[in-house]
Write an enzyme that holds these catalytic residues in place. Sequence first.
Site, PDB file in Angstrom:
ATOM      1  N   ASP A  24       0.848  -1.184   0.000  1.00 25.74           N
ATOM      2  CA  ASP A  24       0.000   0.000   0.000  1.00 25.74           C
ATOM      3  C   ASP A  24       0.889   1.243   0.000  1.00 25.74           C
ATOM      4  OD1 ASP A  24      -1.826   2.070   0.840  1.00 25.74           O
ATOM      5  OD2 ASP A  24      -3.173   0.448   1.471  1.00 25.74           O
ATOM      6  N   SER A  70      -5.868  14.217 -13.338  1.00 25.43           N
ATOM      7  CA  SER A  70      -7.236  14.115 -13.848  1.00 25.43           C
ATOM      8  C   SER A  70      -7.720  15.444 -14.424  1.00 25.43           C
ATOM      9  CB  SER A  70      -8.169  13.704 -12.705  1.00 25.43           C
ATOM     10  OG  SER A  70      -9.510  13.876 -13.096  1.00 25.43           O
ATOM     11  N   VAL A  79     -19.181   6.071 -16.759  1.00 19.20           N
ATOM     12  CA  VAL A  79     -20.341   5.706 -17.568  1.00 19.20           C
ATOM     13  C   VAL A  79     -20.185   4.364 -18.292  1.00 19.20           C
ATOM     14  CG1 VAL A  79     -19.581   7.040 -19.610  1.00 19.20           C
ATOM     15  CG2 VAL A  79     -22.015   6.631 -19.218  1.00 19.20           C
ATOM     16  N   TYR A 121     -12.440  14.017  -4.788  1.00 22.87           N
ATOM     17  CA  TYR A 121     -11.590  13.230  -5.697  1.00 22.87           C
ATOM     18  C   TYR A 121     -10.774  14.169  -6.585  1.00 22.87           C
ATOM     19  CZ  TYR A 121     -10.100  10.835  -9.892  1.00 22.87           C
ATOM     20  OH  TYR A 121      -9.330  10.396 -10.948  1.00 22.87           O
TER      21      TYR A 121
HETATM   22  N1  UDP Z   1     -23.572   9.376 -17.528  1.00 21.85           N
HETATM   23  C1  UDP Z   1     -24.816   8.930 -17.907  1.00 21.85           C
HETATM   24  N2  UDP Z   1     -25.377   7.918 -17.183  1.00 21.85           N
HETATM   25  C2  UDP Z   1     -24.763   7.315 -16.147  1.00 21.85           C
HETATM   26  C3  UDP Z   1     -23.479   7.760 -15.781  1.00 21.85           C
HETATM   27  C4  UDP Z   1     -22.921   8.779 -16.488  1.00 21.85           C
HETATM   28  O1  UDP Z   1     -25.423   9.447 -18.837  1.00 21.85           O
HETATM   29  O2  UDP Z   1     -25.367   6.398 -15.548  1.00 21.85           O
HETATM   30  C5  UDP Z   1     -22.966  10.494 -18.265  1.00 21.85           C
HETATM   31  C6  UDP Z   1     -22.588  11.669 -17.349  1.00 21.85           C
HETATM   32  O3  UDP Z   1     -23.666  12.563 -17.243  1.00 21.85           O
HETATM   33  C7  UDP Z   1     -21.436  12.277 -18.103  1.00 21.85           C
HETATM   34  C8  UDP Z   1     -20.823  11.118 -18.894  1.00 21.85           C
HETATM   35  O4  UDP Z   1     -21.770  10.072 -18.842  1.00 21.85           O
HETATM   36  O5  UDP Z   1     -21.888  13.239 -19.024  1.00 21.85           O
HETATM   37  C9  UDP Z   1     -19.511  10.649 -18.299  1.00 21.85           C
HETATM   38  O6  UDP Z   1     -19.700  10.377 -16.955  1.00 21.85           O
HETATM   39  P1  UDP Z   1     -18.512   9.795 -16.089  1.00 21.85           P
HETATM   40  O7  UDP Z   1     -18.968   9.716 -14.681  1.00 21.85           O
HETATM   41  O8  UDP Z   1     -17.998   8.560 -16.743  1.00 21.85           O
HETATM   42  O9  UDP Z   1     -17.349  10.889 -16.262  1.00 21.85           O
HETATM   43  P2  UDP Z   1     -17.295  12.450 -15.863  1.00 21.85           P
HETATM   44  O10 UDP Z   1     -18.697  12.980 -15.769  1.00 21.85           O
HETATM   45  O11 UDP Z   1     -16.566  12.501 -14.572  1.00 21.85           O
HETATM   46  O12 UDP Z   1     -16.566  13.106 -16.983  1.00 21.85           O
END
Ligand code: UDP
Length: 327
Positions: free
Chosen positions: A56, A120, A188, A144
């Site tokens: 870790d 990130s 997503v 995060y």
């Molecule tokens: N998203 C979606 N449905 C879900 C999860 C995410 O439509 O169940 C969309 C979310 O609104 C975003 C995109 O997918 O526009 C990417 O989301 P993720 O959490 O992967 O990355 P981040 O938003 O942090 O860029």
Amino acid sequence: MISVVTGGCGFIGSHIVDKLLKEGHKVRVIDNLSTGRLENLEHHKDNKNLEIFKEDIRDRESIEKIFEGVTYVFHMAALADIVPSIQMPTEYYTSNVLGTFNVVEVVRKYNIKKLVYAASSSCYGIAKSYPTKEGNEISPQYPYALSKYLGEETVLHWGQVYKLPVISLRLFNVYGTRSRTSGTYGAVFGVFLAQKLANKPFTVVGDGNQTRDFTYVTDIANAFYMAAISEISNEVFNVGSGGTYSINRLCDLLGGEKVYIPKRPGEPDCTFADITKITNMLKWKAEISLEEGVKMILENIDYWKNAPIWTPNSIEEATKDWFKYLG
Ligand code: UDP
């Protein structure tokens, strides 16, 4: 040539291990296996050039020896995801900030050629302009994002003060094989792939017109490799695909029904990296299109067969603290 990959059993880390072994490096992986999986490196189990240390990064003494004689360090180990970072900030701070501090503190004693840090794009928050340049305002929206940004600052500061050769890569929406999450509601792709396997509708946030700079994981691994071997140090680079794609487009490529769920606070309508700097200085460019990337994932969709199947109700429950704190 010996390389260390912290978080090498994870999604992106395991692809970096693939790349390094292919290039003939000996690889030492440090992973506490909290979210990483040995299964992600199973295909190298007979490879003598790979060693895995279940340690870790929060425990500095336990990792110290592993860096002896090492040329390149890829620091990928971190906790991901938004909601658990709101609920457990201590965990995120100790892993992502203090863990990074431990890595640079250990590494500065050795004569390494490069440390490449996985930063990130969430540091930009809701970016002021698109495509977003590295000089854009920094505005983390949740712990995060803050923890990854503080990790980046730490790495760069060690570069400045102790002359440690470092590069920070700000990754935009990485997707690809082995991206399954560990039970928590997260990125997503994992959500949609498990839904597709279960013949359930994709839970589309808002109207699905929001766009993301989806970048394929092997392109990301190449960027890490090129950052390591280049003569350039003490720089920050965006790493993105060169485009930005809507969630509706993603649903079309994956193929399936949709159900709509409410938009969340603090989520950008677009992420889109300006990749001029990395293209010019590291001569890196993404090669895999979204169509090709999605096709490769669908060929390996069984990987997600035990992933949780999210529904509008379970997402509502899982994201309560998101609305509560960021709303
Ligand atoms: N998203 C979606 N449905 C879900 C999860 C995410 O439509 O169940 C969309 C979310 O609104 C975003 C995109 O997918 O526009 C990417 O989301 P993720 O959490 O992967 O990355 P981040 O938003 O942090 O860029």
